[in-house]
Design an enzyme around this catalytic site. Sequence first.
Site, PDB file in Angstrom:
ATOM      1  N   HIS A 184      37.830  35.438  46.985  1.00  0.00           N
ATOM      2  CA  HIS A 184      36.451  35.814  47.313  1.00  0.00           C
ATOM      3  C   HIS A 184      36.343  36.167  48.794  1.00  0.00           C
ATOM      4  O   HIS A 184      35.283  36.044  49.390  1.00  0.00           O
ATOM      5  CB  HIS A 184      35.477  34.680  46.976  1.00  0.00           C
ATOM      6  CG  HIS A 184      35.493  34.292  45.545  1.00  0.00           C
ATOM      7  ND1 HIS A 184      36.406  33.405  45.023  1.00  0.00           N
ATOM      8  CD2 HIS A 184      34.729  34.691  44.495  1.00  0.00           C
ATOM      9  CE1 HIS A 184      36.201  33.256  43.726  1.00  0.00           C
ATOM     10  NE2 HIS A 184      35.200  34.036  43.372  1.00  0.00           N
ATOM     11  N   GLU A 218      36.909  45.648  34.926  1.00  0.00           N
ATOM     12  CA  GLU A 218      36.820  46.545  36.085  1.00  0.00           C
ATOM     13  C   GLU A 218      37.415  47.908  35.765  1.00  0.00           C
ATOM     14  O   GLU A 218      36.898  48.936  36.214  1.00  0.00           O
ATOM     15  CB  GLU A 218      37.490  45.915  37.308  1.00  0.00           C
ATOM     16  CG  GLU A 218      36.716  44.738  37.909  1.00  0.00           C
ATOM     17  CD  GLU A 218      36.779  43.469  37.070  1.00  0.00           C
ATOM     18  OE1 GLU A 218      37.664  43.375  36.192  1.00  0.00           O
ATOM     19  OE2 GLU A 218      35.937  42.575  37.279  1.00  0.00           O
TER      20      GLU A 218
END
Lengths: 410, 352
Positions: free
Chosen positions: B144, B75
Site C-alpha cells: 500500500h 485489474e
Amino acid sequence: MSDYPPLRLHVPEPSGRPGRPTDFNYLQLCPAGRAEKPPVDVAPVDTRELATQLIRILDEDGCAVGPWATEEAPDLLLQGLRAMLKTRLFDARMLKAQRQKKLSFYMQCLGEEAIAVGQTLALRPDDMHFPTYRQQGILIAREAPLDEMICQLLSNARDPLKGRQLPVMYSYRDLGFFSISGNLGTQYIQAVGWAMASAIKGDTRIAAGWIGDGATAEGDFHAALTFAHVYRAPVILNIVNNQWAISTFQAIAGGEGITLATRGIGYGIAALRVDGNDFLAVLAASRWAAERARRNLGPTLIEWVTYRAGPHSTSDDPSKYRPADDWAHFPLGDPIDRLKAHLIGRGLWSDAQHQALAAELEAEVAAAQKAAEAHGTFASDLAPSAADMFEEVYQDLPPHLRRQRQQLGK
Amino acid sequence: MTVQQETDLPTQAGSRSTLTMIQAIRSAMDVMLERDDNVVVFGEDVGYFGGVFRCTEGLQAKYGASRVFDAPISENGIAGAAVGMGAYGLRPVAEIQFADYVYPAIDQIVSEAARLRYRSVGQFTSPLVFRMPCGGGIYGGQTHSQSPEAMFTQVCGLRTVMPSNPYDAKGLLIASIESDDPVIFLEPKRLYNGPFDGHHDRPVTPWSGHPASAVPDGYYRVELERAAVVRPGKQVTVLTYGTTVWVALAAAAETGIDAEVIDIRSLWPLDLQTLTDSVTKTGRCVVVHEATRTCGYGAELVSLMQEHCFHRLEAPIERVTGWDTPYPHAQEWDYFPGPSRVGAALKRVMEV
Ligand SMILES: Cc1ncc(C[n+]2csc(CCOP(=O)(O)OP(=O)(O)O)c2C)c(N)n1
C-alpha cells in the site's frame, strides 16, 4: 512411511503423435440435427446440454436437418462459399509468397474458414469484431481490398500500417475489425468493454470476441467472461477450438474430459458447442447469439469445434508433434467441401461452377498480389518511411521523439 | 510555497472552494462527467460506496450507474474493458485501488493501451486515464506504499502524471481525461488530506492552510508536459514530484540553502526545458523520489541533466530515493526519504 502411494503429476497427452493416429473419440460428437434449439431468452443454466453436445445441421449427405436448420437464402450460402474459398486461396498464395521471401511471416486459417466467414455474414456491418490472427475470413467476407491486405503482409510503401506490424496483424476499423495484437487473449476482454460501451450509449451494435483454445488459459479469458456476465454485455464470445495451440494439444489448455463451452455455464453465460466446419450451423448459432445480444439478453459463449489443418504459422512444422495425415481423419471434415456438397444436393451448385469460381478467385488474388508487389515486398527498396516510425506513438509528436527523429537523420 | 500554478491560467474567473486533494480529484471527475457524455468512471468500490478514499463519492448518485460503476476485482479486466470502451469512443477513467495492485493490468496497459494508436496508425486510440493512489508515508507496508512510476515512464505511448496539491490535481486530471493518449495518473495518497513534509512526528496540517487548496469550482486545466517551479532559488535545483515536493521545501527551509524546487508534475513526456533552465542556472542538482533507486525514474532525470547541462554542472548530481528494498512497515521513516536525508544531500552538493 506414508500409507498412500506416491502422488503423480498428470500431464495430458494427445492420443496421436507422429506415426501414431489420433483417436478422435475424445471429441464426443453427436449426429446432425440432434441438439435442441432453445428460445433466445433461455436462462444460461438451461444451455448446459448445448454446451456439452454439438450443434450440427449438415448431415453426412449434406442435407440440412434438425431444429437449427433454416431455409437459407441461396445467395447468402453462395456468398459464404465464395468468401471461404477466397480465404483459402488467399492463404495458399500468401504461404507461397512467404516461401519466396516476399513476406517475412504468414498464418493460414486452413480448415477454419467457415467460422469467421459465417459469423461475419450473421452480424451487421457496424458490429465490431475483436479477432485473433486467424480470422482473416472476416476481412474477406467484408470484402476488404485484397491488394491492401497484401501490402500489409509485404510491409511495403503502401502498407496501411506503415510497416509497424507483423504480417497478418491487420486493422480495419471501418470494416469492424479491431487492430490485432501479438499478445494472446487481450482482445477478449476488450470486446466485452466495447460491448459495455455500446450498452452505456444505448446503441444497438454488438461485439464479437475471438480466442483460440490455447489462449482460453490466459487470465484475460476469465476476466472477459466475468465482466460479460456481470454487466450482461452484448457480446458473442467465440472460442475457436482447433485442437492445437502451436504444439500443445487442447487438453493442456484445460480441455481434457470437459468441453470449453462448459466454461460459460460456470460464469452464468449461455453457451453453445457448435460444429465449426458446418457453415449452416455457424450461421445459425451466430444469428442466435447475435439476436440474444441485440435484445439485451446478454452474452453467449460459443465453442467452435474445428481442426487447425495447416501449420501454426510459417515458422512451425507440425510433423514434429502430430500425425501428418491428422486432418484427413478429423471427423468434421472440410468446411468448404461440406457446404459445396449441400449446395450441389440442393441443385444450387455444380462441380463445374465450383471449378470456375476457384479459377476466378485465383485470378483475383493473383492480380491483387501483383498490384501489391508493385509497391514493394518485404525488405525491398520500397519500404515504409523511417521517419514515420515516430508518428502516432502519441497523438502529437513530443519533443523527445522529435529529437530522436532528427538523430536518425530522417 | 509560491503558487506558481496560477500562471497556468491567466484568466481565471469564477468561484473557488477550499478543497482537499480528494475533493479536487472528485471535482475533476464531476466536471468531466458533466461536460462529456463519453466520460465513464469505474473501478473497485468506486460506485455506490464512492471509493475507498472517497474520491468518487456522490458521483454515481449524480450521474447514474451506467456512468459511474463498481467493477469486479480484476485489474486486467478493468484495464482491458477500458481499452475496449476507448476503442468504441468512450473516455474511461478507471481506478486501480492502489498502485501496488496495477501489476495484473500491466499487459493491457503496456501491450494494448499504450500501443493501440501506433499499431493501428491511429484507427483506434486509447483516451484512457488510469487513476491510482500511490506512495508511502502512511504505514501501508509493502502493498500500500509503492511508487511504480518508472514502470510506466519507460513505456512508449503512455503519459505519466503525478500531482502534489489540490489545484494541480484537479487541473491535471481534467487535462488527462481530455488527453487522447493513455494517462497513468498517480495520486500520492499521503497528500490526500494535507501536505506532508516528512515530519511524521508533527501534527498533520490540513490543506485548508495552503493556497493551493483554493480550487476553481468549474472547468480549468493544468497543461500536461509543464513543470512548476514551486520555490525559486539560486544555489541548487531539486527535481521532484508528489509528496517529496513538500519534503524538498522543508529541507530547503531547514538547511537555509537557496534551492530551486521543481515539481515535475508530468513525468513523461516531461517539460525538459524548465528543468534544464534551472540546472543551467544553479549548476547543481538533487533528484528526490520515494521510489526505489536502481533504474528508478530518477536515473532518467540524472541522465537527462548530465546530457543537457554537463558543462554547467559544478557537482555530481545526487539522488535521494527510497532504498532498493520492498517498502517495509515498521521501518517506514528509515525508508521514506525525509527532510533530513534530503537536507544532507543539499549540503553535500553545496560542499563540492
Ligand atoms: C501472451 C502470449 N503468450 C504466448 C504467445 C505465443 N503464441 C502465439 S500463438 C500461440 C498459440 C495460440 O494457440 P490458440 O489460442 O489455440 O490459437 P491458434 O493458434 O490455434 O489459432 C502462442 C503460444 C503470445 N502470442 N502471447
